[in-house]
Design a protein around this motif. Sequence first.
Motif, mmCIF file in Angstrom:
data_model
loop_
_atom_site.group_PDB
_atom_site.id
_atom_site.type_symbol
_atom_site.label_atom_id
_atom_site.label_comp_id
_atom_site.label_asym_id
_atom_site.label_seq_id
_atom_site.Cartn_x
_atom_site.Cartn_y
_atom_site.Cartn_z
ATOM 1 N N PRO A 149 0.838 -1.220 0.000
ATOM 2 C CA PRO A 149 0.000 0.000 0.000
ATOM 3 C C PRO A 149 0.858 1.249 0.000
ATOM 4 O O PRO A 149 2.027 1.248 0.408
ATOM 5 C CB PRO A 149 -0.812 -0.126 1.305
ATOM 6 C CG PRO A 149 -0.752 -1.575 1.665
ATOM 7 C CD PRO A 149 0.550 -2.090 1.154
ATOM 8 N N ARG A 151 0.636 3.847 1.842
ATOM 9 C CA ARG A 151 0.902 4.365 3.177
ATOM 10 C C ARG A 151 1.610 3.347 4.068
ATOM 11 O O ARG A 151 1.610 3.495 5.287
ATOM 12 C CB ARG A 151 -0.405 4.799 3.842
ATOM 13 C CG ARG A 151 -1.111 5.941 3.124
ATOM 14 C CD ARG A 151 -2.464 6.230 3.753
ATOM 15 N NE ARG A 151 -2.327 6.603 5.155
ATOM 16 C CZ ARG A 151 -2.125 7.846 5.582
ATOM 17 N NH1 ARG A 151 -2.023 8.818 4.693
ATOM 18 N NH2 ARG A 151 -2.025 8.120 6.856
ATOM 19 N N SER A 152 2.207 2.346 3.461
ATOM 20 C CA SER A 152 2.916 1.344 4.264
ATOM 21 C C SER A 152 4.178 1.962 4.862
ATOM 22 O O SER A 152 4.850 2.796 4.238
ATOM 23 C CB SER A 152 3.292 0.134 3.400
ATOM 24 O OG SER A 152 4.126 0.537 2.335
#
Length: 275
Positions: free
Chosen positions: A37, A39-40
């Motif tokens: 993702p 926003r990892s």
Amino acid sequence: MARIPGEGLAKGLAVTMRHMLRKSETQQYPEVHPDLPARSRGVIALVEENCTVCMLCARECPDWCIYIDSHKETLPAPEGGRPRARNVLDRFAIDFSLCMYCGICIEVCPFDALFWSPEFEYAEYDIRDLLHEKDRLGEWAATVPPPPAHEVGAESPKELSAGSRPAPARRTAPPAPVKGPAEGASVAQETAQDTAQKATQDATQDTARETARGAAQDTGREARRPAEPAKGPESRPRREPPRAMRDIRSIRPPGSLPRNAGSPPQKKDGPEGER
């Protein structure tokens, strides 16, 4: 309720057969990298050009795993100005063996110098090698994904809306009022203005008459008042003692009896009684 012998074994074999017949979804890592993702939280990347050495990230870090060194240098003065001093970043290191990936340093950075990168391949054989300097952190800045697009119908950022907003029009002073009747005014308006001016003049004259009449009455009273004799030094009123002294004098001395109003004053012995 009686259980069928071997029921649990049959269920386990059914799950096994189901997975044996399904196509495998194995990812060939490291040849094929997983799609993480946006926003990892993999690693913290640094954009060195944006860092102003404000030390906010190092002060707010709960683990104290950020180390910053800098020095000041003086920029040459422009024409007609004076020289200015600025901070130059010498060292920016993060000890990932202490970092707990809370993201506070990224949130408090006021100049967007720190970002999350999905890279996670920074494992080392020795824990002391997890202290990465600004060169390694700068390499991870290229792997930072772009921010996601805004949703359809969402409000635009305040920075964009403020930049596209038209400049407010300057306020001009109102025109000065024109004395006298305006052009094209009706007869009724002119009559009302004349009536208001006349009423104002009458009120001013009445006020002046009342003031003159009161001044004349005051002058007559002062003339009829008898002249007071000049006060000499002996005719001055005696100054009364303060209230505290009057209260002290009114207190009778201890042991003395109150004197009746009709009894004569007692004569004292000694020279004081002969007076």
